[in-house]
Design a protein around this motif. Structure first.
Motif: not given
Length: 354
Positions: A68-70, A194-195, A308-310, A317-318
């Motif tokens: 969720a937040d690396p 962030e991918g 699709l990954l993007l 990110e939303k």
């Protein structure tokens, strides 16, 4: 002397939704403190500062990193004290098995000023709802991406010679596997806002030997890793499994802790191969296989997969933007000084577990 600090990924946004290995990792931990509360109430800071304090005291510390937040931990383990503190307010809620006995719940809502939150009711509801909608949409997109990748694997798998794969595994097993068995599960990679990120190089850097399996998707890399792991488990070795962040059922790396050996499915990873690594080309197990032809056939599927990954990354990110908005509301309402005193109390209680 500062204790060793280790970082491992314990959650990911997968094709099956958000998944964390915290429940499995907490099995056998003598004392667990579960933090519950909204975004911005200080859960990650509580975990990070507590872990750093024990590291400063010379204890080994394992930080469990969140998809969720690396940059924020979702848990910390102090192995020598068999104690852990975790975020219990993830998308998959975490609760202690035996509250009040082996685990305590700390509700961070006890440390906020409710009056300061009253004016933000509709805004809070809206952001939580939007966050969930974007998370569900990301899961749908990742599911489609996993289906595309599965189809790509099938193209090469059609050329796989199982007898050659079995012989290769037997040869490697004789080379690698010359006590009590134990298993732990983590993520090798994670799908985040962030991918796709991974800590494979960092986690395996302490290993004395790495076997890096290369070859096209479907060439038997995962099968080889799992068969070697099965043989190691039978011999009583301790294993750590590192799962794929997209498809949780797939293994990207296995570490045989007793031997300090890493088995890595390099796949499409940008892995820094070291001079002492042994690289295994899995193409040797394919018969009648034309690499150029297969790449040409798969090029369009790969393009769709990456697209699709993007798209999933944008949805995540939303969700992160919604979380940031919630933090801005909840943080000013918190009594962090009182929470600091609670953290010191937890630290003292864990220290006395010796």
């Amino acid at each position: 002397m500062r204790g060793k600090v280790r970082y491992v990924l314990t959650s990911s946004n997968t094709s099956q939704g958000f998944r964390t290995f915290l429940p499995e990792l907490l099995q056998g931990v003598a004392k667990v403190f579960v933090l519950k509360g909204a975004p911005g109430t200080g859960k990650s800071t509580f975990i990070r500062l507590l872990g750093e304090a024990f590291s400063d005291q010379g204890y080994e510390v394992e930080f469990w990193v969140s998809a969720a937040d690396p940059v924020s931990p979702e848990g910390v383990l102090i192995p020598q004290l068999r104690a852990a503190v975790v975020n219990g307010s993830l998308s998959s809620p975490i609760d202690p098995c035996y509250p009040g006995v082996t685990g305590d719940i700390i509700y961070l809502g006890d440390y906020w000023n409710k009056n300061l939150l009253q004016d933000y009711g509709p805004e809070i509801v809206n952001m939580y709802d939007q966050q969930e909608q974007h998370r569900q949409q990301a899961t749908l997109v990742l599911k489609r991406a996993a289906e595309i990748r599965d189809n790509i694997k099938k193209k090469a798998a059609a050329y796989l010679n199982l007898e050659k794969l079995h012989d290769l595994v037997g040869q490697l097993a004789g080379e690698i596997l010359d006590t009590g068995p134990a298993e732990k599960h983590y993520f090798a990679s994670a799908v985040t806002a962030e991918g796709m990120i991974n800590y494979i190089d960092e986690i395996s850097s302490s290993c004395q030997k790495r076997y890096v399996f290369k070859g096209p998707a479907g060439s038997g890399k995962s099968s080889a890793l799992m068969e070697l792991a099965n043989r190691a488990r039978i011999k009583g070795y301790s294993l750590e499994y590192y799962h794929c962040g997209l498809e949780v059922e797939n293994i990207q790396m296995i570490i045989i802790r007793n031997l300090q050996i890493a088995l890595i499915d390099a796949g499409t990873l940008d892995l820094a191969v070291k001079p002492w690594d042994t690289v295994i080309d899995m193409s040797q197990c394919l018969e009648g296989y034309d690499e150029a032809e297969l790449l040409h056939e798969s090029s369009e599927a790969l393009r769709i997969f990456e697209s699709l990954l993007l798209e999933a990354q944008q949805e995540l990110e939303k969700t992160r933007c919604c979380m940031k908005g919630l933090k801005k509301i909840y943080s000013p309402a918190m009594d962090f000084e009182a929470l600091d005193r609670k953290r010191q109390q937890v630290r003292d209680e864990i220290t006395h577990l010796q």
